[in-house]
Design a protein around this motif. Structure first.
Motif, mmCIF file in Angstrom:
data_model
loop_
_atom_site.group_PDB
_atom_site.id
_atom_site.type_symbol
_atom_site.label_atom_id
_atom_site.label_comp_id
_atom_site.label_asym_id
_atom_site.label_seq_id
_atom_site.Cartn_x
_atom_site.Cartn_y
_atom_site.Cartn_z
ATOM 1 N N LEU A 1 0.923 -1.100 -0.030
ATOM 2 C CA LEU A 1 0.017 -0.013 -0.082
ATOM 3 C C LEU A 1 0.909 1.252 0.093
ATOM 4 O O LEU A 1 0.587 2.112 -0.656
ATOM 5 N N THR B 1 0.337 5.100 -1.830
ATOM 6 C CA THR B 1 0.280 6.215 -1.048
ATOM 7 C C THR B 1 1.483 7.057 -1.246
ATOM 8 O O THR B 1 1.151 8.591 -1.315
ATOM 9 N N LEU C 1 -9.442 0.517 -5.166
ATOM 10 C CA LEU C 1 -9.031 1.609 -4.599
ATOM 11 C C LEU C 1 -9.869 2.827 -4.154
ATOM 12 O O LEU C 1 -9.483 3.526 -3.074
ATOM 13 N N LEU D 1 -11.238 2.239 -0.494
ATOM 14 C CA LEU D 1 -10.204 2.295 0.680
ATOM 15 C C LEU D 1 -10.433 3.656 1.192
ATOM 16 O O LEU D 1 -10.642 4.741 0.872
#
Length: 481
Positions: free
Chosen positions: A13, A17, A73, A76
Motif C-alpha cells: 500500500l 500512498t 482503491l 479504501l
C-alpha cells in the motif's frame, strides 16, 4: 503471456500512498532513478545468479489499472473514514502509460552484493509503483536459480531433475520456481504445467502408491512395464530396496524391455547405490541409471559423490524449490538519484549506523573486467552520467582499505537496455539460451569464487569518483540531517 490480466495491485500500500503524494504535490513526472540490489551473499556462497527478468518484462508490458482495480482503491478509507485517495488521482491512474527506461542484467549472469540487477529511470511515480512487484519477481527467481546452480555444480555432469511442485510455497512458487531452477542448470522437471509454458522437459514414472496398489511388488513392476514399456524407471524402496531391485531386474528380463533405471527415495543412498550398480551390471543392465531423491541438496550430493555413490540422476525437491537454508533473498529497491526543479540530477543515498545498510548513490552501471584467460577479475560500479577514466582506482564501499587499480577501462557493461521510454527494446532469449548463458557465465568465475564454504570474496568496487561522491553526501547528511 502467462499472467493474462494486469497485476498492478501486486504492490504494498505504501507504494500507492507515495504515488498519491507525488501526484498531489505535482512531482509525479520528476525524473528519478531506483536500483534493485541485494546485500547478503545467499547460502554462504559468493554470488547470486540473476533471474526473473523475462517475468518482470511481462509484468511491465501488461501493467495497467483496470476498472476493478480502481473500484477497489476507491473503496479504501483513511482512519477518519474519508476516502484514502482522491477521485482525480484514480482518474490519473486510469490513463496511466508506462514510459520508464529500464536496464537489467541478463538472466544467468553472476551478480554480487550491492550491484544493481535492475535500474529503473523515469517519472518517480511510475518507478515507485514497480518496486514491490520487481522485488517479488527478481528476489525469488534469483534465489532459486542460485540454489539450482549450486546443486548442479555438486552433481557435476549428472542430470538434475526438479521435483519440488508439491513442496513449493503455493502455485506461483512452484511455477516461477521451476522456471528459475532451469535457469540455474536443472535439465528437467516433474512439474507438467511449467513444462507446458516454459518448454522444460518433464520426467516422471510412478510413486509408492503404485506399488502399494498391487498385492505384490513384482506384480506392480510387471503391470507398469505393460503400460509404459519405454518409460521404466522402477521405484525400488517401498519395502526392501535390494529385493526390489532384484524384482525389477526379473521383470525387465522377462518382458525384454529396456530398463531406464531405478529410483531410491530412502536409506543409505551411497551404500545402496553401490550394491544396486553391481546387481544391474551383473544382469546386463549397464546403461540403467540410478536415480536418488530424498531431501537432497548441494552438500548432501557432494558428500554422496565423495563416498563413491553410483548415483547418476538426482531428483531434488524441497531444498531446491523452497531454498530451505535461506528462504529469501534480501533484495531492496532504493532511490539513487532524482532531478530537481531545474532538471539537474541530485544524487541520493540512505545512511545507517550499519555500514552494510548505507546505499550507493548515482545512476550506476556495472562493468566487469577480465584477465587474459577471460576469467572475471573484478567489477566496478560507476555512474553513467559521470563516466570513468581509463586508469581506474576501485574502492570497496564496505572496506576502503581494499582497493584495486585497473590500467584500462575496457570491460563489459552488465546492465543492458530493456525498455526505452516504455518501449521494449530487448528480445528475451529462449529459456534454453538462458541456461546456456548461465553455464558460460559461471565458467568465467574461478573455482575459488564458486566453492560452497568460505569462498574467496570477489572484488566489487566503486569507481573513485562515485566513492568520493558517496563520502561527501554522507558528510552533508550528517552535518545537515
Amino acid at each position: 503471456m502467462i499472467y493474462k490480466s494486469s497485476l498492478a495491485l501486486l504492490t504494498d500500500l505504501y507504494e500507492l500512498t507515495m504515488a498519491y503524494g507525488y501526484w498531489k504535490l505535482g512531482m509525479m513526472d520528476r525524473e528519478a532513478v531506483f536500483t534493485l540490489f541485494f546485500r547478503k551473499r545467499p547460502f554462504g556462497g559468493n554470488y547470486a545468479l540473476a533471474a526473473g527478468l523475462e517475468t518482470a518484462i511481462e509484468f511491465i508490458k501488461n501493467f495497467r489499472f483496470e476498472k476493478s482495480d480502481l473500484d477497489y482503491l476507491e473503496s479504501l478509507t483513511s482512519p477518519n473514514g474519508e476516502p484514502l485517495f482522491e477521485k482525480g488521482f484514480l482518474d490519473y491512474l486510469s490513463t496511466f502509460t508506462f514510459n520508464c527506461d529500464i536496464f537489467a542484467m541478463p538472466e544467468g549472469t553472476p551478480v554480487f552484493p550491492y550491484e544493481p540487477l535492475i535500474l529503473v529511470r523515469g517519472p518517480i511515480l511510475q518507478a515507485q509503483l514497480l518496486e514491490s512487484a520487481l522485488l517479488n519477481i527478481v528476489n525469488f527467481q534469483t534465489l532459486i536459480a542460485t540454489k539450482a546452480a549450486r546443486i548442479c555444480a555438486s552433481a557435476e555432469e549428472d542430470e538434475v531433475i526438479e521435483f519440488g511442485l508439491r513442496r513449493a510455497q503455493g502455485i506461483d512458487g512452484a511455477f516461477s520456481g521451476t522456471r528459475a531452477t532451469f535457469v540455474g542448470g536443472c535439465q528437467s522437471t516433474s512439474n507438467v504445467i511449467a513444462g507446458k509454458y516454459f518448454g522444460i522437459p518433464v520426467k516422471g514414472t510412478h510413486a509408492h502408491s503404485w506399488i502399494m496398489a498391487f498385492d505384490r511388488e513384482e506384480e506392480a513392476f510387471d503391470a507398469y512395464t505393460d503400460v509404459l514399456p519405454d518409460n521404466c524407471i522402477y521405484l525400488v524402496d517401498t519395502y526392501d530396496t535390494v529385493e526390489g531391485v532384484k524384482k525389477a531386474i526379473k521383470v525387465a528380463q522377462k518382458k525384454k524391455t529396456k530398463m531406464l533405471g531405478v529410483r531410491l527415495d530412502s536409506g543409505d543412498l551411497a551404500q545402496l547405490s553401490i550394491k544396486i550398480r553391481k546387481l544391474l551390471d551383473d544382469a546386463g543392465f549397464e546403461d540403467a541409471k540410478i536415480m536418488a531423491s530424498n531431501e537432497l541438496d548441494e552438500l548432501i550430493i557432494r558428500d554422496l559423490k565423495q563416498q563413491g555413490a553410483k548415483i547418476n540422476v538426482w531428483g531434488v525437491g524441497t531444498n531446491l524449490i523452497t531454498a530451505t537454508d535461506q528462504p529469501a533473498l534480501d533484495g531492496v529497491y532504493k532511490l539513487a538519484a532524482i532531478q530537481n526543479e531545474k532538471g539537474e540530477w541530485v544524487y541520493k543515498l540512505k545512511i545507517s549506523e550499519q555500514l552494510v545498510k548505507t546505499t550507493n548513490p548515482g545512476i550506476l552501471q556495472v562493468r566487469r573486467f577480465y584477465d587474459r584467460e577471460k576469467k572475471a577479475l573484478c567489477d566496478m560500479l560507476y555512474d553513467m552520467e559521470m563516466g570513468c577514466e581509463k586508469n581506474l582506482e576501485l574502492i570497496d564501499p564496505l572496506d576502503p582499505t581494499r582497493r584495486k587499480q585497473i590500467d584500462s577501462g575496457e570491460g563489459r557493461d552488465l546492465l543492458i537496455p530493456i525498455f526505452k521510454r516504455g518501449k521494449q527494446v530487448y528480445t528475451s532469449p529462449s529459456l534454453q539460451e538462458i541456461q546456456a548463458n548461465t553455464k558460460k557465465e559461471l565458467e568465467t568465475l574461478d573455482p575459488h569464487y564458486r566453492r560452497f564454504l568460505n569462498p574467496h570474496i570477489y572484488f566489487v568496487g566503486l569507481e573513485k569518483g562515485v566513492y568520493d561522491l558517496k563520502m561527501r553526501l554522507i558528510d552533508d547528511i550528517k552535518g545537515h540531517p
